[in-house]
Each structure stands twice: as structure tokens, then as C-alpha cells.
Design a protein around this motif. Structure first.
Motif, short mmCIF file in Angstrom:
data_model
loop_
_atom_site.label_atom_id
_atom_site.label_comp_id
_atom_site.label_asym_id
_atom_site.label_seq_id
_atom_site.Cartn_x
_atom_site.Cartn_y
_atom_site.Cartn_z
N GLY A 678 -18.77 -42.82 -9.04
CA GLY A 678 -20.02 -42.15 -8.68
C GLY A 678 -20.61 -42.73 -7.41
O GLY A 678 -21.19 -42.01 -6.59
N LYS A 679 -20.52 -44.08 -7.25
CA LYS A 679 -21.01 -44.69 -6.02
C LYS A 679 -20.25 -44.19 -4.80
O LYS A 679 -20.80 -44.15 -3.69
N LEU A 680 -18.96 -43.84 -5.03
CA LEU A 680 -18.16 -43.27 -3.94
C LEU A 680 -18.35 -41.77 -3.79
O LEU A 680 -17.67 -41.14 -2.97
N GLU A 681 -19.25 -41.20 -4.62
CA GLU A 681 -19.53 -39.76 -4.66
C GLU A 681 -18.30 -38.94 -5.04
O GLU A 681 -18.17 -37.77 -4.68
N ASP A 682 -17.40 -39.59 -5.78
CA ASP A 682 -16.25 -38.89 -6.35
C ASP A 682 -16.64 -38.48 -7.77
O ASP A 682 -16.17 -39.05 -8.77
N HIS A 683 -17.55 -37.45 -7.85
CA HIS A 683 -18.14 -37.10 -9.13
C HIS A 683 -17.12 -36.45 -10.07
O HIS A 683 -17.20 -36.64 -11.29
N GLY A 684 -16.23 -35.72 -9.50
CA GLY A 684 -15.21 -35.10 -10.34
C GLY A 684 -14.38 -36.13 -11.07
O GLY A 684 -14.11 -36.01 -12.28
N LYS A 685 -13.97 -37.17 -10.37
CA LYS A 685 -13.18 -38.22 -10.97
C LYS A 685 -14.00 -38.95 -12.04
O LYS A 685 -13.51 -39.26 -13.13
N ASP A 688 -14.42 -36.73 -15.07
CA ASP A 688 -13.13 -36.59 -15.75
C ASP A 688 -12.89 -37.79 -16.67
O ASP A 688 -12.41 -37.64 -17.79
N ILE A 689 -13.24 -38.99 -16.15
CA ILE A 689 -13.08 -40.20 -16.98
C ILE A 689 -13.98 -40.12 -18.20
O ILE A 689 -13.57 -40.40 -19.33
N LEU A 690 -15.21 -39.68 -17.98
CA LEU A 690 -16.18 -39.67 -19.09
C LEU A 690 -15.86 -38.60 -20.12
O LEU A 690 -15.99 -38.81 -21.33
N VAL A 691 -15.40 -37.42 -19.63
CA VAL A 691 -15.20 -36.30 -20.54
C VAL A 691 -13.82 -36.36 -21.20
O VAL A 691 -13.72 -36.22 -22.43
N HIS A 692 -12.80 -36.58 -20.42
CA HIS A 692 -11.46 -36.46 -20.96
C HIS A 692 -10.86 -37.79 -21.45
O HIS A 692 -10.05 -37.78 -22.37
N GLN A 693 -11.25 -38.90 -20.78
CA GLN A 693 -10.69 -40.17 -21.21
C GLN A 693 -11.57 -40.87 -22.25
O GLN A 693 -11.10 -41.32 -23.29
N LEU A 721 -24.15 -31.01 -10.19
CA LEU A 721 -23.42 -31.87 -11.10
C LEU A 721 -23.37 -31.31 -12.51
O LEU A 721 -22.34 -31.40 -13.20
N LEU A 722 -24.49 -30.67 -12.95
CA LEU A 722 -24.48 -30.08 -14.29
C LEU A 722 -23.50 -28.91 -14.36
O LEU A 722 -22.81 -28.72 -15.37
N HIS A 723 -23.46 -28.09 -13.30
CA HIS A 723 -22.47 -26.99 -13.27
C HIS A 723 -21.05 -27.54 -13.26
O HIS A 723 -20.15 -26.97 -13.92
N LEU A 724 -20.86 -28.68 -12.53
CA LEU A 724 -19.53 -29.29 -12.51
C LEU A 724 -19.13 -29.75 -13.91
O LEU A 724 -17.99 -29.54 -14.35
N LEU A 725 -20.08 -30.37 -14.62
CA LEU A 725 -19.81 -30.83 -15.98
C LEU A 725 -19.57 -29.64 -16.91
O LEU A 725 -18.65 -29.66 -17.76
N LEU A 726 -20.33 -28.52 -16.73
CA LEU A 726 -20.15 -27.34 -17.56
C LEU A 726 -18.76 -26.73 -17.33
O LEU A 726 -18.07 -26.34 -18.30
#
Length: 876
Positions: A678-685, A688-693, A721-726
């Protein structure tokens, strides 16, 4: 109580006075300097020279030499003699006649106006004025009682004549008279009275029967008299008839009285009694038989029996006082001293008074009357070292003090005073502690001795004020005090004394030995914490670096306060640099971690090195706990991870890639890795760690809120970010997790419906979802949309109202005429107007149209659209 105030010394022995003539008796005496005149019953005047000679016992005796004698030619005794030294004359009363005799030759003085002599006849008694009103130095004033009439006459006596000044009549025949100034004090047949012979004013004093007892009227001072009153009292009265002194209780058979300050001397048939005028007590009584004359001449008290003459010699005042003090009669000695003040020169009295007070203080001290002793010491301005010197070993060996001589007390030291009584010794030491504490600030000359003595007493008595003394500004001598403190195991106090003398290193070494148990001293159970505080505020960095290692080894959490509690203000002079401290703490890992937390979390220092190092230490601590050697305590791992996660979230200064590299291969720190992505603004990564791993949907949701809170885009970033999570929830995953992801998506929408773009959400939702499932989301979305619509309409209405008001103001301004003339210039080009083609700026300022066109840019014109220049009616 008795005191030896006088000695009775023979002056003229019987043989020298009358030889072998047994019937000769002394009738009157007069003394003038060394010359003594004696009148006898055979009408002779004898002239003697008296010389004072020291006696073998240290007193005084008299040597009398008979110069001459003179027969007056009358058959009656010589009744009275008075010397007028200024005239070199004796005033003689014999056979009722008052006449003058030459003091040197004893010849009768002839009158200046005839050969009959200067005489006054019919005289029963007379006296001289001790306070003359005539300023002529070559005359004296006398008061004469006439035998024929109830009168008193006042005369002025010259060398060869007498002159009547005043004659006053009394109600009764007077028998005794005394004169002071204009005041006559008379003993009448039945009472005493005071009479002013110039005004005639009189004041009756008290009744007295002169037939029963011989009256006494004695002038003792300016306008003050001593009278023999009924009941055996000696009464004092002044010229106003008032008694300002208490009466003296003497014998009822007193036949003579005199005053030798501060004593009243009274003579009766068998004794001489001596009373104090200060306390009216009988001080001395001397046997003296056949005495019938008592007179005082210029402070010399002379007595006579029928056959001899004696002098009552006063003992020196200081000897009398010392005798009283030797008998522990302190109050009497002080009364005598203070009563004698008018007769002693000021400087000498002050020295004497101070010494008597000091002696009185030591007498009270010896009797353990400490309160009285302290008061006498204070009034007598005692050199406190006199008192300290009584206590063995309290005075420093380097003190130059020597005791007063002659000594103020008989004590060699405290042991001599106490005679082995330990309780008395203890009480004396407690008194000294109290007394030294009261005089410490005032005793500048002996401050070192006072402070050193106090320190020794405090240490010996285990007194609570020892530390207060050393913490204050003191002058305790180190060389003399340190062995005493060591003897009584006061090592902490000794360290304070070292500090007072600028020996901080010695103080620290001593305290460390006590803290390590090498030396025993229970003064400070928290001595370790005290040492840490001392190093914390110590300006000497060399000492800090030298002794901090000991403190850190003993307790890193407390020891690190040496650096964390030091001043963090703008003035960093004398403060260690953080980089130096961190380098120093490398061998003390727990302390280094605490110090870094202080720099980063408390002082908020914005330095990448500190943030990165703290993050690495947190990470290494977590990794160590994860390895489980040794097994962590319950909750220790979770606490360590929480601290690491908090730092990763809140700080933006650490090196992210460095931490990611250290976490490589560690699947147990996925949450921390997501934060770093997140600090690197790689929100997708990160998601992904939080949701899938991790499958931690609440953490994923919290991540979106956290990541957007630090973004400059705010709400837009949060929505993205919420749309990305959705999308990640709806994008599918393993078949067995699809239901969980859909439920997480529903929960996300229902909780944050107002933050989503509703149209976009509806376009991506599966068609099979029921409205009932999305009811909370739809309610929030509709409510948000309606609220936004109404808010925009309200804002539009307010803007239109504001615009309408501006248009109204503009119309009002356009209606006002603007005066333009050839004499008025353009505000921009300053040229005059040649035609009415002008525009008006805000404030009714006219300018040329071409000037405004060139000077104002299109952007400026757009900015000021509401106040754009407008055509006005012009008047030329």
C-alpha cells in the motif's frame, strides 16, 4: 538575696582624730575630692587629706593625713558643714549661726561690707542646691530653715557675702530641707511637701510624725528626692509629687540615707543596709555600731560614728555582676547591668552587656534551660563557635577559633557538663542542632564551622535534615566531613557532598558501590533511579558516556531514560546527538529500541534513518518470536506485530523495499506485506494478499479506508479502492470460496453504500441477486443521491440570489453620473479626457476605453466579471 556590693573601709581612726581626748565626738563631716572636713562637739573643724591606697587583697584602703584643725571660738558643737569648692569656702552652721570659712586656712571669711563676716543668724538647718538656677559659676545657692519663724529662705552665697533671694512661709515649722532647682522638699512637723519657691505652688506628699522619728529628705537626682516614710519605707518622689520608683523597705529606725546608684544605703543604730533601686531587694547588710552620720559626696559614701570616719567603698560593677553569675542569679545580674547603663559609657556598656548575656546563656545551657539559653545567646550576639567548641570534634581542625578569655563558662566540654549522663548529652546535641539551624543564615563569619558542625550532628543523629543541608547552598568542609559521613555509613550524603565540591565522578563511583551492595546505606532505596536521574540532567557528557553503560546493564528500560528524558528543546548545547546515542546503544539492544521509539514516536523526528532502523528492529523482533526460540510469552507476539503494523501504517519515512526484502519468504507476515505494498501504491497487490491469501475481508475493508485517508484525492481515492475491492470480490476465486466472496461483497455494499457509484455498482452486480439482499445498499445510495441533488439545488438557489443582489448593486452604481472634464485625467494613462467615451472601474474611477483594453488581460476581465467596467452616463 545577698550580694557583696560594698566594703566598709576606715578612713580616719579615733587616735588620729581626737588623740587622748575621750570626750570629743564627731558631729558632722564634709568631703570635697581628697579633702575631708570633720566638725566636732568641741567647736573644732579638722582638715584631713585622704589618699586611696591599694590593699594586699586587691581592694582599696585609705591613708589619712591631718593637715590642720581650727577652733571656731564658739562653745557649741559644729552642727553642719558644706563645701563650696568653686568659692574655696566651707559653709558652717554652729550655734544657730551660718557663716563662711576658708577651705585652705579654716579662717572665718570677713564680710565685703564690714568686719562682722558673712553670717546668717537663727538657722536650724540648711542645704545646698544640687541643681542651681543661677548661672554665675562663682556663687552657690542654699536653702535655710529659720529657727524663729515658719519660714524657709533661699540665699545666694559668694566668696565674702550672702544675698537673700526668696523667703517662703510654711504652715508648720520645717525641720529638714532639700533644694533642687526651684523646688524645696520639706519635712514639716506632720508631713512632707514639695514647694516651688518662685510660684508658691505646693504639693503635700504623705503624713509623717517628726517627733517620733527623725525625718530624712535626700536629693538623689534631678528633681527627685528620697524620703523616710511611715512603716519603715524609703519613698521616692519627684518635683511633681509623684513616685516613679517602688519604695525600699528599710528599718523603721533609719537615721541616715544615701544613694550610690543602683543602691540605696540606709543607716540605723546597729547596721548599714543596702537595697537595690532596681528590684528593691536587700542586697547587703553590714554591722556598724554607734553610727550617726551617713552622707554621699560625689558618689563617695562616707559614714561616721562618734569617734571615727569610714568610707563605704563600692565593689567594681563587673565584680558584683560576676558574683551574681557565679551564684546562677542570672536575672539579678542582668537587672544590675541594665540598671547601670546610664553610668557607663555606651561602647563599654555594649561590650559588658553582651558578655553578661552570653554568660547568662551558658548558665541556662548548663541547667538545660535551652529556650532561655538560646534567647540570651541571640541577644548577646554569641560567636556560635563558643558553643560548638563544647562539643568534641565538631569544630574542624583547620578552624582558627579560640575561646573567649576570660572564659564565658566553667565547662571544659560537653562530657564535663553532662558528667556521663547520656540523656543530657543527647538533649544538648538536639539543642545545638536547633540553634545552629536558626543562626546558620546570619552567621557569615563562621559559616564553614556552622555547616560542618551541623553535618556531623545530622549524620550522628540520623537526622532527616542531613540531605536538605547538602542539597542547599552550604560550605561544609569536605576533608573534615567525609570521614564523619563514612563512619556513620552516610554514603549517599557523602556523594552529595562530593557534588557540592564539584567532584561528580567521585559521587557517582560511591553511589554505584552502594547500589551494587558493596557499601551499605539505606538512605535512598531508589538509589539506582536517582543515579539515572542524575546522569539524565548531568551537563558533563564525559560522565554520561562513562557511567551510562552500568545503568543500562542493570535495567535497560530505566537506564535509557538517561537519553530519553534529556532536554529536547531548541537549545541542544551540551546534549548528545541522537546518532551518537544510537551508536553507543548498539550493545544494548532493548535500550536502543526504546530510544528509537522515543525519537520516532514521541519526538516525531522526521529522519529516514531512524524510522527505517526502528521498523527493522520491530521486524527482527517479530521474526525472532515467530521462530519460537525461546517460546514467546502469551500475547508477546501479537503485541510485537501490532507495534510493527502501527509503525508501517503511520510512518512514510522508512525504506519500504528494504522491509519487503526482509519479509521475503515469510508467509506469516502477509498483513504487514499488504501494508508495505500500500505504501508503494500497489493497491491491487495489497488487496489480493488480504482477500485471497489471508481471506481477511475486514482487514481488506480497513485497508481501503486507511489507504485513502493518506491520499490527496480523499473521497475519490476511497471510492476507487472500494470499487477495486468489490471487483475482486465479484471477480471470483476458487469455487468453494465464491459464496464467501459474494457475502463479503454484500456486506461491503451495505456498510459503505454512500461511498460507491451506484450506477457503476448496478452494472457489475450479478443478475441473480435479490433486491432484498441489497436493500441497505440501495437505501443508502438513494439517500445519498437525493441529498446530493437537494444540496446542489440549494447551492444553485443561493448562487442565484447572490447574483441577483450583485446585479441590483450594479444597476444602482450605473445610475450614478460620473463627472468627466478636460481637467480630469485617466487613472491608468494620466492623460486628460478629450471625449466622453470612458468606462468606470469599481469605486467610480473613470478610465479611457482603450486604456482598459490594453491593461487588463482577458483572464483579469473574466475574474472580475461581476465588477467588470461598465458604461456610465457621463457629464462633460
Amino acid at each position: 538575696m545577698s550580694v557583696k556590693a560594698f566594703e566598709l573601709v576606715p578612713a580616719v581612726e579615733r587616735d588620729l582624730l581626737m588623740g587622748d581626748k575621750a570626750r570629743i565626738n564627731v558631729e558632722c563631716i564634709e568631703c570635697c575630692g581628697k579633702h575631708l572636713y570633720v566638725g566636732t562637739n568641741d567647736c573644732f573643724i579638722h582638715h584631713f587629706l585622704l589618699e586611696e591606697v591599694p590593699s594586699q587583697k586587691g581592694g582599696i584602703k585609705y591613708s589619712a593625713q591631718k593637715l590642720q584643725q581650727k577652733y571656731l571660738g564658739l562653745k557649741k558643737p559644729v552642727a553642719e558643714l558644706r563645701a563650696a569648692s568653686a568659692l574655696e569656702r566651707l559653709i558652717v552652721l554652729c550655734d544657730g549661726v551660718l557663716f563662711l570659712v576658708d577651705m585652705a586656712t579654716l579662717e572665718t571669711v570677713p564680710s565685703a561690707t564690714g568686719s562682722g563676716g558673712a553670717k546668717i543668724k537663727g538657722v536650724t538647718s540648711f542645704c545646698m542646691n544640687g541643681n542651681p538656677v543661677n548661672t554665675d559659676p562663682f556663687c552657690v545657692e542654699i536653702a535655710v530653715i529659720s529657727s524663729r519663724r515658719r519660714t524657709v529662705q533661699v540665699y545666694t552665697v559668694y566668696e565674702d557675702r550672702v544675698q537673700l533671694v526668696k523667703e517662703v512661709t510654711t504652715a508648720e515649722q520645717p525641720s529638714v530641707v532639700s533644694l533642687d532647682g526651684y523646688f524645696l522638699c520639706l519635712a514639716l512637723a506632720s508631713q512632707y511637701m514639695i514647694l516651688n519657691y518662685t510660684t508658691g505652688a505646693s504639693q503635700d506628699l504623705f503624713p509623717y510624725n517628726s517627733e517620733e522619728r527623725r525625718p530624712i529628705v535626700k536629693r538623689i537626682g534631678r528633681e527627685e528626692f528620697l524620703l523616710a516614710a511611715p512603716g519603715g519605707l524609703g519613698m521616692f518622689a519627684n518635683a511633681e509629687g509623684v513616685s516613679q520608683r517602688a519604695p525600699v523597705n528599710w528599718s523603721e529606725s533609719v537615721i541616715g540615707a544615701a544613694v550610690c546608684f543602683p543602691y540605696v544605703v540606709a543607716l540605723d543604730q546597729d547596721f548599714i543596709s543596702i537595697h537595690s533601686m532596681l528590684d528593691q531587694q536587700l542586697k547587703q547588710s553590714l554591722a556598724f555600731r554607734d553610727g550617726h552620720i551617713l552622707q554621699d559626696f560625689e558618689g563617695k559614701v562616707v559614714l561616721a560614728s562618734t569617734k571615727a570616719v569610714y568610707v563605704l567603698v563600692p565593689l567594681p560593677l563587673e565584680q558584683q555582676i560576676q558574683d551574681l553569675l557565679s551564684g546562677d542569679r542570672v536575672e539579678e545580674a542582668l537587672v544590675l547591668t541594665e540598671g547601670a547603663q546610664p553610668n557607663i559609657p555606651r561602647d563599654r556598656f555594649q561590650i559588658l552587656h553582651r558578655r553578661i548575656l552570653q554568660q547568662a546563656g551558658f548558665i541556662q545551657f548548663g541547667q538545660l534551660q535551652f529556650q532561655e539559653a538560646q534567647e540570651y545567646f541571640r541577644k548577646g550576639e554569641l560567636d556560635v563557635r563558643e558553643l560548638i567548641s563544647l562539643y568534641p570534634l565538631l569544630l574542624p581542625p583547620t578552624s582558627s577559633f579560640t575561646r573567649c578569655h576570660p572564659p564565658l563558662h566553667p565547662f571544659a566540654d560537653l562530657n564535663h557538663l553532662a558528667q556521663g549522663d547520656l540523656e543530657k548529652v543527647l538533649r544538648c546535641k538536639r539543642f545545638l542542632i536547633s540553634y545552629l539551624g536558626s543562626v546558620r543564615g546570619a552567621s557569615r563569619a563562621s559559616r564553614e564551622e556552622v555547616d560542618t558542625a551541623l553535618l556531623k550532628l545530622y549524620a550522628e543523629q540520623d537526622h532527616e535534615s542531613l540531605l536538605d543541608l547538602l542539597a542547599s547552598d552550604n560550605t561544609c568542609l569536605l576533608a573534615d566531613s567525609s570521614p564523619w559521613l563514612e563512619k556513620h555509613s552516610k554514603f549517599f550524603a557523602l556523594g552529595l557532598l562530593y557534588r557540592c565540591n564539584g567532584q561528580d565522578s567521585a559521587a557517582l563511583q560511591l553511589w554505584i558501590r552502594v547500589a551494587d551492595g558493596e557499601l551499605q546505606d539505606s538512605t535512598r532505596p531508589d538509589l539506582y533511579e536517582y543515579i539515572v536521574d542524575f546522569l539524565t540532567f548531568c551537563p558533563n557528557l564525559d560522565l554520561v558516556w562513562r557511567y551510562s553503560d552500568w545503568a543500562l546493564k542493570r535495567d535497560p528500560k530505566v537506564g535509557v531514560q538517561i537519553f530519553t528524558k534529556r532536554s529536547s528543546g531548541k537549545d541542544q548545547s551540551g546534549q548528545p546527538m541522537p546518532d551518537d546515542v544510537i551508536t553507543y546503544l548498539e550493545k544494548h539492544s532493548p535500550a536502543r529500541l526504546l530510544y528509537l521509539e522515543h525519537l520516532v514516536l514521541e519526538r516525531r523526528i522526521k529522519k529516514e534513518k531512524f524510522h527505517s532502523l526502528l521498523a527493522v528492529l520491530y521486524l527482527e523482533q517479530v521474526l525472532s518470536l515467530l521462530e519460537g526460540a525461546p517460546p514467546p510469552a502469551p500475547g508477546q507476539l501479537s503485541l510485537a506485530r501490532e507495534r510493527l503494523q502501527a509503525l508501517l501504517r503511520e510512518s512514510n519515512l522508512y525504506r519500504v523495499q528494504l522491509l519487503l526484502g526482509k519479509m521475503e519468504g515469510c508467509d506469516q507476515l502477509l498483513l504487514e506485506r499488504a501494508t508495505l505494498h500500500g505504501k508503494l501504491e500497489d493497491h491491487g497487490k495489497a488487496l489480493d494478499i488480504l482477500v485471497h491469501q489471508l481471506q481477511d475481508y475486514s482487514s481488506a475493508e480497513a485497508y481501503c479506508l486507511w489507504a485513502s485517508s493518506s491520499s490527496s484525492q480523499g473521497a475519490a481515492c476511497r471510492q476507487q479502492l472500494l470499487h477495486l475491492l468489490l471487483d475482486m470480490y465479484l471477480g471470483g476465486g476458487a469455487e468453494e470460496r465464491r459464496g464467501d466472496l459474494e457475502m463479503a461483497a454484500v456486506d461491503l455494499l451495505n456498510r459503505h453504500g454512500e461511498r460507491f457509484d451506484a450506477v457503476r455498482v448496478l452494472s457489475v452486480l450479478p443478475e441473480g441477486w435479490s433486491l432484498q439482499l441489497l436493500k441497505p445498499f440501495l437505501g443508502r445510495a438513494v439517500r445519498t443521491s437525493v441529498h446530493a441533488s437537494r444540496t446542489s439545488r440549494l447551492a444553485l438557489g443561493l448562487s442565484r440570489a447572490e447574483n441577483l443582489q450583485l446585479l441590483h448593486d450594479r444597476l444602482k452604481e450605473r445610475k450614478k453620473p460620473i463627472l468627466v472634464s478636460e481637467k480630469r485625467g485617466c487613472h491608468l494613462c494620466h492623460n486628460t479626457f478629450s471625449c466622453p467615451d470612458v468606462v468606470c472601474l469599481p469605486g467610480a474611477v473613470p478610465v479611457h476605453t482603450h486604456c482598459i483594453a490594453h491593461r487588463l488581460s482577458d483572464s483579469a476581465l473574466n475574474t472580475h466579471a461581476d465588477s467588470a467596467p461598465s458604461k456610465h452616463h457621463t457629464v462633460c
